[in-house]
Structures are given as structure tokens and as C-alpha cells.
Design a protein around this motif. Structure first.
Motif, short mmCIF file in Angstrom:
data_model
loop_
_atom_site.label_atom_id
_atom_site.label_comp_id
_atom_site.label_asym_id
_atom_site.label_seq_id
_atom_site.Cartn_x
_atom_site.Cartn_y
_atom_site.Cartn_z
N LYS A 60 22.56 2.76 -10.16
CA LYS A 60 22.34 1.90 -9.00
C LYS A 60 20.90 2.02 -8.50
N LYS A 61 20.40 3.24 -8.46
CA LYS A 61 19.03 3.48 -8.01
C LYS A 61 18.01 2.88 -8.98
N ALA A 62 18.27 3.06 -10.30
CA ALA A 62 17.37 2.51 -11.32
C ALA A 62 17.35 0.99 -11.26
N ASN A 63 18.52 0.38 -11.08
CA ASN A 63 18.59 -1.08 -10.98
C ASN A 63 17.85 -1.60 -9.75
N LYS A 64 17.92 -0.83 -8.67
CA LYS A 64 17.20 -1.22 -7.45
C LYS A 64 15.70 -1.21 -7.69
N GLN A 65 15.22 -0.14 -8.38
CA GLN A 65 13.79 -0.05 -8.69
C GLN A 65 13.37 -1.17 -9.64
N PHE A 66 14.23 -1.49 -10.60
CA PHE A 66 13.91 -2.56 -11.55
C PHE A 66 13.88 -3.92 -10.85
N ALA A 67 14.76 -4.11 -9.87
CA ALA A 67 14.75 -5.37 -9.11
C ALA A 67 13.46 -5.51 -8.32
N GLU A 75 7.34 -12.49 -14.91
CA GLU A 75 8.38 -12.33 -15.93
C GLU A 75 7.78 -12.03 -17.30
N GLU A 76 6.65 -12.68 -17.62
CA GLU A 76 6.02 -12.47 -18.92
C GLU A 76 5.52 -11.05 -19.09
N ILE A 77 4.84 -10.53 -18.06
CA ILE A 77 4.31 -9.16 -18.12
C ILE A 77 5.45 -8.16 -18.22
N LEU A 78 6.52 -8.40 -17.47
CA LEU A 78 7.68 -7.49 -17.50
C LEU A 78 8.32 -7.45 -18.88
N LYS A 79 8.47 -8.62 -19.48
CA LYS A 79 9.07 -8.69 -20.82
C LYS A 79 8.22 -7.96 -21.85
N VAL A 80 6.91 -8.16 -21.79
CA VAL A 80 6.01 -7.50 -22.73
C VAL A 80 6.03 -5.99 -22.53
N ALA A 81 6.13 -5.55 -21.27
CA ALA A 81 6.08 -4.12 -20.95
C ALA A 81 7.28 -3.37 -21.52
N SER A 120 6.11 2.75 -22.55
CA SER A 120 5.56 2.04 -23.72
C SER A 120 4.49 1.01 -23.33
N TYR A 121 3.99 1.09 -22.12
CA TYR A 121 3.05 0.09 -21.62
C TYR A 121 1.91 0.78 -20.87
N GLY A 122 0.87 0.04 -20.66
CA GLY A 122 -0.24 0.53 -19.85
C GLY A 122 0.06 0.33 -18.37
N TYR A 123 -0.72 0.98 -17.53
CA TYR A 123 -0.44 0.95 -16.09
C TYR A 123 -1.27 -0.09 -15.33
N ALA A 124 -2.12 -0.84 -16.06
CA ALA A 124 -3.03 -1.76 -15.39
C ALA A 124 -2.30 -2.93 -14.74
N PHE A 125 -1.31 -3.48 -15.43
CA PHE A 125 -0.66 -4.69 -14.94
C PHE A 125 0.81 -4.47 -14.54
N THR A 126 1.26 -3.23 -14.54
CA THR A 126 2.66 -2.94 -14.18
C THR A 126 2.71 -2.26 -12.82
#
Length: 218
Positions: A60-67, A75-81, A120-126
């Protein structure tokens, strides 16, 4: 009522007594096994309840953070990340014996020893919320596997308890009473035959005495 197929002989009586003794001992052992299985099963159920509540809370906590991450990122950056995971987990399924029940034991190891090596991603755009969500999901995995192991163990033990309960009931309410009735029937038949034999012998004795001495034994 005794079985119609029982043979009322001393040999059959001896065989049935031995069989009854074995069945009575087996009944006690199965009852002990059932009771111990129930004890272990209830302990596992309590552990399972705590694990499930813990896992559900973390998910539940992880889903909240993901939301939150989804709301703050495109959406594009999230999918790539999250397209290609960086860390790999290897599952080794072993087993252990608990009261003749083979229950699973899950062991895992990761591709790299670093528990933080999951991004698995960089921190610049996330966003930081995505980092928190990924880390939360990574931390859930051990508890999730433990929950799966516990639930499968509960399922297998419940099945064994049911089988053991049926065997106990079959012995207690069918087999043992039937053997006791058959033993009682054979004993009554043997006693009846013995009395009949004694009566016949006494009559023969009387007939012999009367024929030889012309009087009956008093």
C-alpha cells in the motif's frame, strides 16, 4: 453386530486380537500426530497473519509512492525509467519435513550484493517518490517470499491434518469397533461350542456308564 464373514476359530481370534492391538496403537499415534500438526498449523497461521498484514501495508505504501511519482513525472519518462530492471533475484526452492509433511523453504540471492542496486535509471529526470516506490518494492520481496512459503506450508499442513483426521475417525468409529464386535462374537461362539462339547461328553459318559454297569453316574 459381527461381520457375517468372520470365522469363529481360535486362530482367527488370535489374529484379530493382534490386529486390534496394532490398530489401537496406530490410532494413538495418529491422534498424537494430528494434535501436533494442529499445534504447528496454528503457529503458522499466526505467523501468516502477521506477514500478510505487513506485506499488504508495505505494498500500500509503495503504491502510494508510485502514484505520487506518476503524478509528478510524464508517462513516457516513467515508462522508460522502469522498462528494464537492473537487479536480478534467483530463487532456490528447498524443503523440510514437519510431521511427515514436506513443506517448501525459499532461499534467494541477488545478482549483486548491494541491496540499493535496484535503480535502473538516472536521477536527472525522475522523482524521489519513484526512488521510494522502487526501494519499498525491493524491501517487500523477502517478506513476500516468506509469506508465499508460509501460505503454502499452511495449505499442505491443512491437507495432511484432514487426511490424518479421516484416518483417526475411520479407526475410532469403524475399524476398532468392528474388530471388537468380531472378537466378542468369536469368544461367545467358542464358549458356546465349549459348553456344547462338555454337554455331549457328559451325555456320552452317562451312556457308557449305563451300558456297562446298568446305572447312571450320580
Amino acid at each position: 453386530m459381527a461381520s457375517k464373514t468372520v470365522n469363529p476359530t481360535r486362530m482367527e481370534l488370535t489374529r484379530l486380537k493382534k490386529k486390534l492391538k496394532t490398530a489401537t496403537r496406530g490410532h494413538k499415534l495418529l491422534k498424537d500426530k494430528r494434535d501436533e500438526l494442529m499445534k504447528q498449523f496454528l503457529d503458522l497461521v499466526r505467523v501468516n497473519k502477521v506477514l500478510r498484514e505487513n506485506v499488504e501495508e508495505k505494498i500500500k505504501k509503495a503504491n502510494k509512492q508510485f502514484a505520487l511519482a506518476s503524478a509528478s513525472m510524464s508517462e513516457e519518462i516513467l515508462k522508460v525509467a522502469i522498462m528494464a530492471p537492473k537487479q536480478e533475484v534467483y530463487l532456490d526452492v528447498k524443503s523440510r519435513n514437519a510431521m511427515s509433511v514436506t513443506i517448501p523453504v525459499f532461499e534467494t540471492k541477488t545478482k549483486t550484493a548491494d541491496s540499493n542496486d535496484v535503480y535502473s535509471y538516472g536521477y536527472a529526470f525522475t522523482s524521489a517518490e519513484l526512488d521510494d516506490s522502487v526501494k519499498e518494492l525491493s524491501d517487500i520481496l523477502p517478506d513476500l517470499l516468506k509469506l508465499a512459503e508460509c501460505e503454502k506450508s499452511c495449505q499442505l499442513m491443512a491437507s495432511e491434518i484432514e487426511k490424518t483426521r479421516r484416518r483417526v475417525n475411520a479407526l475410532e468409529h469403524v475399524m476398532i469397533p468392528e474388530m471388537q464386535r468380531n472378537i466378542k462374537y468369536i469368544v461367545m461362539k467358542l464358549d458356546e461350542n465349549e459348553r456344547s462339547t462338555q454337554i455331549r461328553l457328559m451325555k456320552v459318559k452317562d451312556m457308557v456308564l449305563e451300558d456297562k454297569h446298568h446305572y447312571k453316574d450320580k
